[in-house]
Design an enzyme around this catalytic site. Structure first.
Site, short mmCIF file in Angstrom:
data_model
loop_
_atom_site.label_atom_id
_atom_site.label_comp_id
_atom_site.label_asym_id
_atom_site.label_seq_id
_atom_site.Cartn_x
_atom_site.Cartn_y
_atom_site.Cartn_z
N CYS B 87 0.83 -1.20 0.00
CA CYS B 87 0.00 0.00 0.00
C CYS B 87 0.87 1.26 0.00
O CYS B 87 1.55 1.52 -0.98
CB CYS B 87 -0.98 -0.04 1.17
SG CYS B 87 -2.38 1.06 0.96
N HIS B 205 -3.62 -5.63 0.78
CA HIS B 205 -3.03 -5.89 2.11
C HIS B 205 -3.05 -7.38 2.44
O HIS B 205 -3.97 -7.84 3.12
CB HIS B 205 -3.82 -5.14 3.18
CG HIS B 205 -3.58 -3.67 3.20
ND1 HIS B 205 -2.52 -3.09 3.89
CD2 HIS B 205 -4.24 -2.64 2.62
CE1 HIS B 205 -2.56 -1.78 3.73
NE2 HIS B 205 -3.58 -1.48 2.96
N GLU B 207 -1.44 -8.86 4.63
CA GLU B 207 -1.23 -9.08 6.07
C GLU B 207 -2.55 -9.09 6.83
O GLU B 207 -2.59 -9.45 8.01
CB GLU B 207 -0.28 -8.02 6.65
CG GLU B 207 -0.87 -6.64 6.90
CD GLU B 207 -0.95 -5.75 5.67
OE1 GLU B 207 -0.90 -6.30 4.55
OE2 GLU B 207 -1.06 -4.52 5.81
#
Lengths: 94, 225
Positions: B87, B205, B207
């Site tokens: 990002c 994302h 994660e």
């Protein structure tokens, strides 16, 4: 002391979402308005006596940081305001 | 022993998520590095997490260029060190020139926060070698400036630098479909790597889908060392 002014514009082929939003808002009242583009103006002072150095520093920071050449074009002006005033004289009508 | 460094700029806000992945999911030693440091030091991977470094002023990621740590990250990457930008981290890597291209505001002028599907275009990078080409992963996006732009898309494709593209759940890429290329990215690009394959940047994302039912095995594989 020199003054510098950088005018940054998005390149013509790059979509300008801010310009588009403003354009659509304006067209509600002003149907004649077209092709709104948004840029930015960055000004700074450079504390040096050398005009060459002032220009070099201005160009360097403009190209290294202030502008991304992939999407933006710019114009840069550097001038010595004190000298400009002296040359034009106290009585010069601005 | 393997170790990871997570770089924190003023405005970074996804660093804890990255720390959680390495510390709790993978059991790998992980440490934060403040942007005022000048050296990365010894580690196997550097992660630039998401957030809003320097408040996104000037252009997203641009002001991180002058952070002292950037010199350290550049020399780490130039020596073959692995760098992952997610990002805002991706935006920074583009601005500093470690990755090609730039991220423009989303074509629809909205901040997008939702799940998307991305397709693995290249498993030929350090990060994606555990994934299959053509594999589809569901991951969230959360950004206003994710519209990828470059002036040499074709040569990036030829050199296999396009790593992820936005796609349908079946892996079909349609650049003009706002549902499946939500930010209007050129070529529906969601992630790119450098020519050597040791620096990867991506807007989604990976994660995040790593908790409870919100889980993606493929996303976790991206973080494996």
């Amino acid at each position: 002391m020199f003054k510098a002014k950088v005018v940054v514009k998005l390149r013509e082929d790059v979509l300008d979402v801010q310009g588009k939003a403003i354009e659509e808002a304006l067209q509600a009242s002003y149907k004649e308005v077209k092709d709104v583009r948004v840029g930015k103006v960055i000004t700074f002072n450079i504390n040096t006596k050398s005009d060459l150095k002032a220009l070099k520093i201005s160009q360097q920071i403009t190209e290294e940081l202030l502008v991304n050449p992939l999407i933006e074009d710019y114009t840069l002006d550097v001038w010595d305001e004190k000298k400009m005033r002296e040359e034009l004289g106290e009585d010069y009508d601005l | 022993m393997a170790s990871v460094k997570v770089v924190v700029f003023p405005g970074t806000n996804c660093d804890q998520d990255i720390v959680n992945v390495y510390q709790y999911k993978l059991g790998i030693s992980v440490e934060r590095v403040w942007h005022r440091e000048t050296e990365i030091g010894h580690c196997d991977l550097v992660v630039l997490p998401g957030g809003f470094s320097y408040g996104d002023y000037l252009r997203c990621g641009a002001l991180a260029k002058i952070s002292p740590i950037m010199k350290g990250i550049k020399s780490f990457a130039e020596k073959g060190g692995k760098v992952l930008g997610i990002c805002n981290g991706f935006q920074i890597l583009c601005e500093v020139g470690l990755l090609p291209g730039v991220l423009l505001p989303n074509i629809g002028r909205k901040f997008l926060s939702r799940d998307v599907f991305i397709r693995v275009e290249s498993s030929n990078t350090y990060f994606t070698n555990g994934l299959k080409e053509g594999e589809v992963i569901k991951v969230p996006i959360a950004h206003f400036e994710g519209n990828y732009f470059t002036d040499n898309l074709e040569s990036l494709k030829e050199r296999e630098q396009i790593v992820f593209t936005y796609c349908t759940s079946d892996g079909e890429v349609n650049v003009d479909d706002r549902l499946f290329n939500p930010n209007g990215s050129l070529g529906a690009v969601a992630g790119v790597c450098n020519a050597e394959g040791n620096v990867l940047g991506m807007m989604p994302h990976p994660e995040r889908p790593l908790e409870g039912l919100y889980w993606s095995n493929s996303a976790l594989k991206l973080f494996a060392l």
